[in-house]
Write a protein that holds these residues in place. Structure first.
Motif, mmCIF file in Angstrom:
data_model
loop_
_atom_site.group_PDB
_atom_site.id
_atom_site.type_symbol
_atom_site.label_atom_id
_atom_site.label_comp_id
_atom_site.label_asym_id
_atom_site.label_seq_id
_atom_site.Cartn_x
_atom_site.Cartn_y
_atom_site.Cartn_z
ATOM 1 N N LEU A 244 9.876 43.740 11.832
ATOM 2 C CA LEU A 244 10.984 43.478 12.755
ATOM 3 C C LEU A 244 12.256 43.076 12.020
ATOM 4 C CD1 LEU A 244 9.056 41.488 15.512
ATOM 5 C CD2 LEU A 244 9.874 43.829 15.656
ATOM 6 N N THR A 245 12.232 43.147 10.672
ATOM 7 C CA THR A 245 13.366 42.629 9.908
ATOM 8 C C THR A 245 14.642 43.432 10.125
ATOM 9 O OG1 THR A 245 12.621 43.913 7.988
ATOM 10 C CG2 THR A 245 11.903 41.607 8.132
ATOM 11 N N ASP A 246 14.507 44.714 10.460
ATOM 12 C CA ASP A 246 15.696 45.554 10.630
ATOM 13 C C ASP A 246 16.054 45.803 12.092
ATOM 14 O OD1 ASP A 246 16.082 45.850 7.886
ATOM 15 O OD2 ASP A 246 14.664 47.525 7.775
ATOM 16 N N VAL A 247 15.431 45.074 12.988
ATOM 17 C CA VAL A 247 15.734 45.244 14.413
ATOM 18 C C VAL A 247 17.152 44.751 14.690
ATOM 19 C CG1 VAL A 247 15.175 44.401 16.717
ATOM 20 C CG2 VAL A 247 13.355 45.121 15.181
ATOM 21 N N SER A 248 17.904 45.516 15.465
ATOM 22 C CA SER A 248 19.291 45.147 15.756
ATOM 23 C C SER A 248 19.363 44.072 16.830
ATOM 24 C CB SER A 248 20.077 46.379 16.217
ATOM 25 O OG SER A 248 19.675 46.762 17.521
ATOM 26 N N LEU A 249 20.469 43.331 16.811
ATOM 27 C CA LEU A 249 20.699 42.333 17.853
ATOM 28 C C LEU A 249 20.862 43.005 19.213
ATOM 29 C CD1 LEU A 249 23.167 39.926 16.018
ATOM 30 C CD2 LEU A 249 20.749 39.550 16.514
ATOM 31 N N VAL A 250 21.403 44.230 19.214
ATOM 32 C CA VAL A 250 21.543 44.963 20.476
ATOM 33 C C VAL A 250 20.177 45.177 21.105
ATOM 34 C CG1 VAL A 250 22.201 47.163 21.520
ATOM 35 C CG2 VAL A 250 23.686 46.095 19.822
ATOM 36 N N ALA A 251 19.194 45.563 20.289
ATOM 37 C CA ALA A 251 17.852 45.793 20.812
ATOM 38 C C ALA A 251 17.257 44.512 21.379
ATOM 39 C CB ALA A 251 16.948 46.360 19.722
ATOM 40 N N LEU A 252 17.493 43.394 20.701
ATOM 41 C CA LEU A 252 16.970 42.113 21.191
ATOM 42 C C LEU A 252 17.625 41.726 22.510
ATOM 43 C CD1 LEU A 252 16.747 39.987 17.911
ATOM 44 C CD2 LEU A 252 14.917 41.221 19.085
ATOM 45 N N ARG A 253 18.937 41.947 22.620
ATOM 46 C CA ARG A 253 19.625 41.609 23.877
ATOM 47 C C ARG A 253 19.147 42.510 25.017
ATOM 48 N NH1 ARG A 253 23.470 37.857 23.354
ATOM 49 N NH2 ARG A 253 24.452 37.549 21.317
ATOM 50 N N VAL A 254 18.956 43.777 24.705
ATOM 51 C CA VAL A 254 18.466 44.695 25.732
ATOM 52 C C VAL A 254 17.067 44.289 26.174
ATOM 53 C CG1 VAL A 254 17.702 47.069 26.147
ATOM 54 C CG2 VAL A 254 19.907 46.641 25.054
ATOM 55 N N PHE A 255 16.221 43.944 25.219
ATOM 56 C CA PHE A 255 14.851 43.540 25.539
ATOM 57 C C PHE A 255 14.852 42.293 26.418
ATOM 58 C CE2 PHE A 255 10.981 41.096 24.217
ATOM 59 C CZ PHE A 255 10.063 41.892 24.882
ATOM 60 N N ARG A 256 15.678 41.309 26.069
ATOM 61 C CA ARG A 256 15.735 40.100 26.885
ATOM 62 C C ARG A 256 16.230 40.417 28.292
ATOM 63 N NH1 ARG A 256 18.976 34.587 25.267
ATOM 64 N NH2 ARG A 256 20.798 35.909 25.611
ATOM 65 N N GLU A 257 17.191 41.311 28.400
ATOM 66 C CA GLU A 257 17.728 41.659 29.713
ATOM 67 C C GLU A 257 16.670 42.352 30.567
ATOM 68 O OE1 GLU A 257 20.901 40.919 32.131
ATOM 69 O OE2 GLU A 257 20.954 40.613 29.968
ATOM 70 N N VAL A 258 15.895 43.263 29.963
ATOM 71 C CA VAL A 258 14.832 43.950 30.695
ATOM 72 C C VAL A 258 13.774 42.952 31.142
ATOM 73 C CG1 VAL A 258 12.948 45.629 30.518
ATOM 74 C CG2 VAL A 258 15.198 46.177 29.572
ATOM 75 N N ALA A 259 13.399 42.027 30.238
ATOM 76 C CA ALA A 259 12.403 41.018 30.589
ATOM 77 C C ALA A 259 12.879 40.154 31.740
ATOM 78 C CB ALA A 259 12.095 40.153 29.371
ATOM 79 N N GLU A 260 14.171 39.840 31.763
ATOM 80 C CA GLU A 260 14.709 38.995 32.832
ATOM 81 C C GLU A 260 14.871 39.754 34.142
ATOM 82 O OE1 GLU A 260 18.775 36.592 34.015
ATOM 83 O OE2 GLU A 260 18.433 37.160 31.929
ATOM 84 N N ARG A 261 15.398 40.962 34.071
ATOM 85 C CA ARG A 261 15.700 41.709 35.298
ATOM 86 C C ARG A 261 14.463 42.350 35.914
ATOM 87 N NH1 ARG A 261 20.953 40.191 36.670
ATOM 88 N NH2 ARG A 261 22.042 39.814 34.703
ATOM 89 N N GLY A 262 13.473 42.654 35.086
ATOM 90 C CA GLY A 262 12.238 43.202 35.618
ATOM 91 C C GLY A 262 12.180 44.712 35.719
ATOM 92 N N THR A 263 13.321 45.390 35.522
ATOM 93 C CA THR A 263 13.337 46.854 35.539
ATOM 94 C C THR A 263 14.361 47.353 34.533
ATOM 95 O OG1 THR A 263 15.079 47.167 37.206
ATOM 96 C CG2 THR A 263 12.816 46.861 38.019
ATOM 97 N N PHE A 264 14.143 48.572 34.031
ATOM 98 C CA PHE A 264 15.111 49.192 33.125
ATOM 99 C C PHE A 264 16.425 49.448 33.863
ATOM 100 C CE2 PHE A 264 11.746 49.154 30.414
ATOM 101 C CZ PHE A 264 11.683 50.088 29.404
ATOM 102 N N THR A 265 16.317 49.846 35.125
ATOM 103 C CA THR A 265 17.518 50.169 35.903
ATOM 104 C C THR A 265 18.415 48.959 36.079
ATOM 105 O OG1 THR A 265 16.293 51.878 37.110
ATOM 106 C CG2 THR A 265 18.345 51.085 38.098
ATOM 107 N N ALA A 266 17.819 47.806 36.442
ATOM 108 C CA ALA A 266 18.607 46.593 36.647
ATOM 109 C C ALA A 266 19.224 46.120 35.339
ATOM 110 C CB ALA A 266 17.734 45.499 37.254
ATOM 111 N N ARG B 65 5.172 49.659 35.135
ATOM 112 C CA ARG B 65 4.502 49.742 36.423
ATOM 113 C C ARG B 65 5.436 50.384 37.437
ATOM 114 N NH1 ARG B 65 1.012 44.139 36.974
ATOM 115 N NH2 ARG B 65 0.098 44.218 34.891
ATOM 116 N N ARG B 66 4.892 50.745 38.564
ATOM 117 C CA ARG B 66 5.698 51.420 39.585
ATOM 118 C C ARG B 66 6.828 50.528 40.090
ATOM 119 N NH1 ARG B 66 2.160 54.090 44.218
ATOM 120 N NH2 ARG B 66 4.280 54.668 44.830
ATOM 121 N N ASP B 67 6.583 49.200 40.133
ATOM 122 C CA ASP B 67 7.595 48.293 40.662
ATOM 123 C C ASP B 67 8.410 47.620 39.563
ATOM 124 O OD1 ASP B 67 5.493 46.827 39.676
ATOM 125 O OD2 ASP B 67 5.440 45.384 41.331
ATOM 126 N N GLY B 68 8.275 48.074 38.317
ATOM 127 C CA GLY B 68 9.059 47.488 37.236
ATOM 128 C C GLY B 68 8.239 47.347 35.972
#
Length: 304
Positions: free
Chosen positions: A3-25, A56-59
């Motif tokens: 994970l040493t070369d993972v971008s901060l953008v990827a981490l922010r996107v991942f946190r946002e998906v985890a919080e919002r519950g869907t890729f769309t949100a 999953r179907r709902d997120g």
């Protein structure tokens, strides 16, 4: 796994998906396309060597590995945000508490508690955001809020099954009530029976997974007639005052009821209790967060 070369953008996107519950949100919140979000998550999962999210179907739902990565990502991003605030001359994050709240808590409990913090601890900054209980629970786990006021109904199950379990404190437990126009026939009584609710016109919030119609008396043994739908509590109450229908209301909102409405208890069925909970991630509380938690606890006690 690297994970040493993972971008901060990827981490922010991942946190946002985890919080919002869907890729769309998440895409909508970030201003990205859904495909861009998907690419960032795919890159992160390749670096982690496995799935971080169950589709999953709902997120989406975090896997065990996803929870580990989320904790690390939240810590890194919070430290960077704190550094950016300090460089910009803004108050240190240590003096800022991020508080989430479910809609009806915003009428009385939230503003009174914030007012108390401003009087007693003016150096503590409180920022807030409204959300549903599931959304606030995800935000706690994503590290984007520090405390959450959430709602719970019988049988009062934990708000999620993730690990570690959230720290939950009951601030108040009160009965659900009925709000009717002052000119309504039911307003002539001091209480109403569940049977008297048959055939009524209801003002309700949009359907949710926790309650089919938020605003209709729970367990009503008929298909309700929904005359109006509204998310905002003030809008629902003013529709009641205008004679457009009836709605349920948490007892804690009674002091905020506009003129032209009578609040009634409902008898003849199971007691419908509602709890206001203070939720947080386990672990010691920073002093500013403890100050806000104490203000919420004291305010809730004063309102009971």
């Amino acid at each position: 796994m690297d994970l040493t070369d993972v971008s901060l953008v990827a981490l922010r996107v991942f946190r946002e998906v985890a919080e919002r519950g869907t890729f769309t949100a998440a895409a909508s919140a970030l201003g990205y396309t859904q495909s861009a979000v998907s690419r960032q998550i795919a890159t992160l999962e390749r670096a982690a060597g496995g799935r971080l999210l169950e589709r999953r179907r709902d997120g989406v739902e975090l896997t065990a590995s996803g929870r580990v990565v989320l904790r690390t990502a939240a810590g890194i991003l919070d430290q960077l945000d704190a550094t950016a605030r300090e460089l910009a001359g803004l108050p240190a994050a240590g003096g800022t508490v991020r508080l989430g709240w479910f809609p009806s808590a915003g009428a009385i409990l939230l503003p009174r508690a914030i007012s108390a913090v401003r009087r007693t601890h003016p150096a503590v900054t409180v920022t807030t955001r409204e959300g549903s209980t599931p959304a606030l629970v995800r935000a706690l786990r994503a590290g984007t809020i520090d405390l959450a006021l959430i709602a719970s109904a019988p049988p009062f199950r934990p708000p999620d099954a993730e690990s570690p379990a959230l720290e939950l404190e009951t601030l108040a437990e009160r009965s659900l009530r009925l709000a009717v126009p002052a000119s309504h026939p039911l307003a002539a009584y001091d209480s109403v029976e569940v049977a008297d609710l048959h055939g009524q016109r209801w003002i309700a919030g949009p359907a949710s997974s926790s309650e089919l119609w938020l605003g209709v008396w729970p367990g009503l043994d008929e298909r309700p007639l929904i005359a109006h739908t509204a998310r905002d509590w003030l809008a629902k109450l003013h529709l009641v005052a205008a004679g457009a229908g009836i709605t349920t209301i948490p007892a804690s909102l009674t002091p905020a009821v506009p003129p032209g409405i009578k609040i009634l208890p409902v008898t003849g069925g199971p007691q419908e209790l509602r709890r206001t909970l203070l939720a947080r991630m386990p672990g010691p509380l920073p002093e500013p967060t403890a100050v806000v938690a104490a203000a919420l606890r004291t305010t809730a006690a004063e309102l009971t």
